[in-house]
Design a protein around this motif. Structure first.
Motif, PDB file in Angstrom:
ATOM      1  N   LEU A 217       0.835  -1.205   0.000  1.00  0.00           N
ATOM      2  CA  LEU A 217       0.000   0.000   0.000  1.00  0.00           C
ATOM      3  C   LEU A 217       0.867   1.252   0.000  1.00  0.00           C
ATOM      4  O   LEU A 217       0.617   2.205  -0.741  1.00  0.00           O
ATOM      5  N   ASP A 218       1.905   1.225   0.816  1.00  0.00           N
ATOM      6  CA  ASP A 218       2.767   2.397   0.936  1.00  0.00           C
ATOM      7  C   ASP A 218       3.503   2.700  -0.365  1.00  0.00           C
ATOM      8  O   ASP A 218       3.807   3.857  -0.665  1.00  0.00           O
ATOM      9  N   SER A 219       3.790   1.646  -1.166  1.00  0.00           N
ATOM     10  CA  SER A 219       4.521   1.842  -2.426  1.00  0.00           C
ATOM     11  C   SER A 219       3.595   1.927  -3.639  1.00  0.00           C
ATOM     12  O   SER A 219       4.083   2.057  -4.774  1.00  0.00           O
ATOM     13  N   HIS A 220       2.275   1.858  -3.412  1.00  0.00           N
ATOM     14  CA  HIS A 220       1.325   1.946  -4.526  1.00  0.00           C
ATOM     15  C   HIS A 220       1.496   3.295  -5.233  1.00  0.00           C
ATOM     16  O   HIS A 220       1.614   4.345  -4.585  1.00  0.00           O
ATOM     17  N   PRO A 221       1.528   3.301  -6.599  1.00  0.00           N
ATOM     18  CA  PRO A 221       1.719   4.570  -7.315  1.00  0.00           C
ATOM     19  C   PRO A 221       0.697   5.636  -6.932  1.00  0.00           C
ATOM     20  O   PRO A 221       1.043   6.822  -6.801  1.00  0.00           O
ATOM     21  N   GLY A 222      -0.558   5.216  -6.761  1.00  0.00           N
ATOM     22  CA  GLY A 222      -1.581   6.191  -6.378  1.00  0.00           C
ATOM     23  C   GLY A 222      -1.310   6.785  -5.018  1.00  0.00           C
ATOM     24  O   GLY A 222      -1.485   7.997  -4.799  1.00  0.00           O
ATOM     25  N   TYR A 223      -0.860   5.939  -4.080  1.00  0.00           N
ATOM     26  CA  TYR A 223      -0.531   6.424  -2.740  1.00  0.00           C
ATOM     27  C   TYR A 223       0.644   7.393  -2.807  1.00  0.00           C
ATOM     28  O   TYR A 223       0.641   8.457  -2.166  1.00  0.00           O
ATOM     29  N   GLN A 224       1.651   7.034  -3.597  1.00  0.00           N
ATOM     30  CA  GLN A 224       2.828   7.896  -3.725  1.00  0.00           C
ATOM     31  C   GLN A 224       2.460   9.243  -4.353  1.00  0.00           C
ATOM     32  O   GLN A 224       2.969  10.293  -3.926  1.00  0.00           O
ATOM     33  N   LEU A 225       1.588   9.198  -5.360  1.00  0.00           N
ATOM     34  CA  LEU A 225       1.165  10.455  -5.987  1.00  0.00           C
ATOM     35  C   LEU A 225       0.419  11.341  -5.001  1.00  0.00           C
ATOM     36  O   LEU A 225       0.667  12.561  -4.924  1.00  0.00           O
ATOM     37  N   LEU A 226      -0.489  10.757  -4.261  1.00  0.00           N
ATOM     38  CA  LEU A 226      -1.234  11.534  -3.270  1.00  0.00           C
ATOM     39  C   LEU A 226      -0.299  12.091  -2.200  1.00  0.00           C
ATOM     40  O   LEU A 226      -0.448  13.237  -1.753  1.00  0.00           O
ATOM     41  N   ASP A 227       0.668  11.268  -1.788  1.00  0.00           N
ATOM     42  CA  ASP A 227       1.570  11.683  -0.721  1.00  0.00           C
ATOM     43  C   ASP A 227       2.482  12.827  -1.161  1.00  0.00           C
ATOM     44  O   ASP A 227       2.883  13.661  -0.339  1.00  0.00           O
ATOM     45  N   GLY A 228       2.783  12.886  -2.469  1.00  0.00           N
ATOM     46  CA  GLY A 228       3.708  13.918  -2.935  1.00  0.00           C
ATOM     47  C   GLY A 228       3.040  15.120  -3.577  1.00  0.00           C
ATOM     48  O   GLY A 228       3.723  16.098  -3.917  1.00  0.00           O
ATOM     49  N   ALA A 229       1.713  15.050  -3.759  1.00  0.00           N
ATOM     50  CA  ALA A 229       1.017  16.140  -4.470  1.00  0.00           C
ATOM     51  C   ALA A 229       0.604  17.251  -3.502  1.00  0.00           C
ATOM     52  O   ALA A 229       0.417  17.022  -2.300  1.00  0.00           O
ATOM     53  N   ARG A 230       0.446  18.444  -4.061  1.00  0.00           N
ATOM     54  CA  ARG A 230      -0.104  19.566  -3.293  1.00  0.00           C
ATOM     55  C   ARG A 230      -1.612  19.556  -3.516  1.00  0.00           C
ATOM     56  O   ARG A 230      -2.117  20.126  -4.480  1.00  0.00           O
ATOM     57  N   LEU A 231      -2.308  18.895  -2.631  1.00  0.00           N
ATOM     58  CA  LEU A 231      -3.731  18.609  -2.821  1.00  0.00           C
ATOM     59  C   LEU A 231      -4.606  19.760  -2.346  1.00  0.00           C
ATOM     60  O   LEU A 231      -4.214  20.560  -1.485  1.00  0.00           O
ATOM     61  N   THR A 232      -5.806  19.799  -2.929  1.00  0.00           N
ATOM     62  CA  THR A 232      -6.794  20.813  -2.549  1.00  0.00           C
ATOM     63  C   THR A 232      -8.172  20.161  -2.489  1.00  0.00           C
ATOM     64  O   THR A 232      -8.359  19.016  -2.898  1.00  0.00           O
ATOM     65  N   GLY A 233      -9.153  20.907  -1.984  1.00  0.00           N
ATOM     66  CA  GLY A 233     -10.546  20.515  -2.069  1.00  0.00           C
ATOM     67  C   GLY A 233     -10.873  19.207  -1.378  1.00  0.00           C
ATOM     68  O   GLY A 233     -10.343  18.865  -0.314  1.00  0.00           O
ATOM     69  N   GLU A 234     -11.782  18.466  -1.989  1.00  0.00           N
ATOM     70  CA  GLU A 234     -12.262  17.207  -1.433  1.00  0.00           C
ATOM     71  C   GLU A 234     -11.129  16.207  -1.251  1.00  0.00           C
ATOM     72  O   GLU A 234     -11.089  15.461  -0.255  1.00  0.00           O
ATOM     73  N   THR A 235     -10.196  16.179  -2.198  1.00  0.00           N
ATOM     74  CA  THR A 235      -9.085  15.238  -2.091  1.00  0.00           C
ATOM     75  C   THR A 235      -8.198  15.565  -0.891  1.00  0.00           C
ATOM     76  O   THR A 235      -7.743  14.656  -0.177  1.00  0.00           O
TER      77      THR A 235
END
Length: 387
Positions: free
Chosen positions: A27-45
């Motif tokens: 889970l920790d190495s999942h690409p989606g998890y990595q993208l979320l962890d490194g992105a500057r998120l806004t809003g609902e996300t």
């Protein structure tokens, strides 16, 4: 719990620990998890990810507590086994959740102490937290998978259109608008995939606009290459329009002399205006996008003008043709009368003379001539000689 039961429980818990550890690392190495962890998120996300990170902290803490209890149990088993202590560790409430470790949603203002839970309860809570985290990651990944490939497609089409525009050495505000919209949607999707579902319809519209705009740029590029030949062909076609309009005026003059009260179409007179439009096009030769519509519109207008002039000529010439057709019918009837032996019939001779006078007098009244021939035909029919 017997010594056999303890050994069985230790093996099962060790296998469970290893499986959970692998799942957490995946889970920790999942690409989606990595993208979320490194992105500057806004809003609902951003809201959902903050909750997910809190669950992840709890999940890893619970796993660490689970592992420590299992380590203690394995150490106890390695020495002189204390079955009561081992049973308590493996099946009793052996994991302490201190107040600071209890998730906020499970705390109570009236409860200052923590709680003791079993390893099974720890696993159940880890499973619930894992599912929540995985669901958030999957939802974000699905949103990205739905929109980012289409945005990549839009970027490829945009680059192609921009390359065409650079070759044309021009500007295109519509392409700038579409490009800005694509960039805005990409930024929104990257920062807030879970709040971007409604952007799919807007992206569809921008892709349709981009396809149309690229098509227009491709037309402009072709026109830049073909302009000289197309302009020469247009000049030749306009000359044909002028000739056709001259012919139409000539046939009109003939009809006015030979046919009485003719119903004439509007006389076309567009050649001069079309030639002026062709001259104006030459002044915009470096504005190729502008020329796309103007050149194609002028080509259509020339074709329509030529068709109109020829149709008018055919319509007016048809009046002369109608007169000639009536003359032919009259002479055919007259020849038939002679073959039947009624050439000296006074009534028939009078009817023939009236019709002939009408048809050979200028201007010819086609309506009266038609009536006269019909009367002649009926008279022949009465004597049984008409076809």
């Amino acid at each position: 719990m017997s010594i056999e039961g303890v050994d069985f429980a230790l093996r099962r818990r060790a296998e469970e620990r290893d499986r959970i550890s692998n799942d957490l690392l995946d889970l920790d190495s999942h690409p989606g998890y990595q993208l979320l962890d490194g992105a500057r998120l806004t809003g609902e996300t951003r809201r959902r990810w903050d909750e997910t990170q809190a669950r992840a902290v709890t999940l890893w803490w619970l796993f660490d507590a689970y592992r420590k209890v299992l380590d203690r149990a394995q150490q106890l088993r390695a020495g002189k086994p204390d079955l009561a202590a081992l049973t308590g560790l493996l099946s009793g409430p052996s994991v302490e959740l201190k107040p600071e470790n209890v998730p906020v949603e499970k705390r109570s203002l009236l409860r200052a102490a923590g709680e003791w839970i079993t390893l099974d309860t720890v696993v159940a809570r880890m499973d619930a937290a894992y599912r929540d985290i995985a669901a958030t990651v999957a939802a974000a990944d699905d949103a990205w998978s739905a929109l980012l490939p289409r945005l990549d497609e839009a970027d490829r089409a945009r680059r192609s259109a921009q390359d065409l525009l650079r070759d044309l050495e021009g500007t295109d505000p519509d392409l700038d608008r579409i490009s800005a919209g694509i960039d805005r949607i990409r930024a929104a999707v990257t920062a807030d995939p879970l709040g971007s579902a409604a952007l799919g319809a807007e992206l569809d519209g921008l892709l349709a606009d981009l396809t149309a705009r690229r098509g227009l740029l491709e037309q402009a590029a072709r026109i830049r290459v073909e302009y000289g030949d197309r302009a020469r062909r247009l000049g030749d076609r306009i000359a044909q329009v002028a000739e056709a309009e001259i012919e139409a005026r000539s046939i009109r003059d003939t009809v006015l002399v030979k046919i009485a009260s003719p119903a004439l179409p509007t006389l076309p007179d567009q050649a001069a205006a079309l030639l002026d439009r062709l001259g104006v096009l030459a002044t915009a030769r470096d504005r190729w996008l502008e020329l796309v519509n103007r050149l194609t519109e002028l080509e259509s207008a020339v074709d329509e003008a030529l068709a109109l002039a020829r149709t008018a000529t055919e319509s007016m010439a048809g009046l002369i043709g109608r007169r000639n057709e009536l003359r032919g019918r009259l002479e055919a009837y007259h020849a038939k009368v002679a073959r039947l032996g009624y050439a000296e019939d006074a009534a028939l001779r009078e009817l023939y003379g009236e019709a002939r006078t009408l048809l050979w007098t200028a201007p010819c009244d086609l309506r009266q001539a038609t009536v006269a021939i019909s009367a002649y035909q009926r008279a022949i029919s009465r004597i049984g000689g008409a076809e």
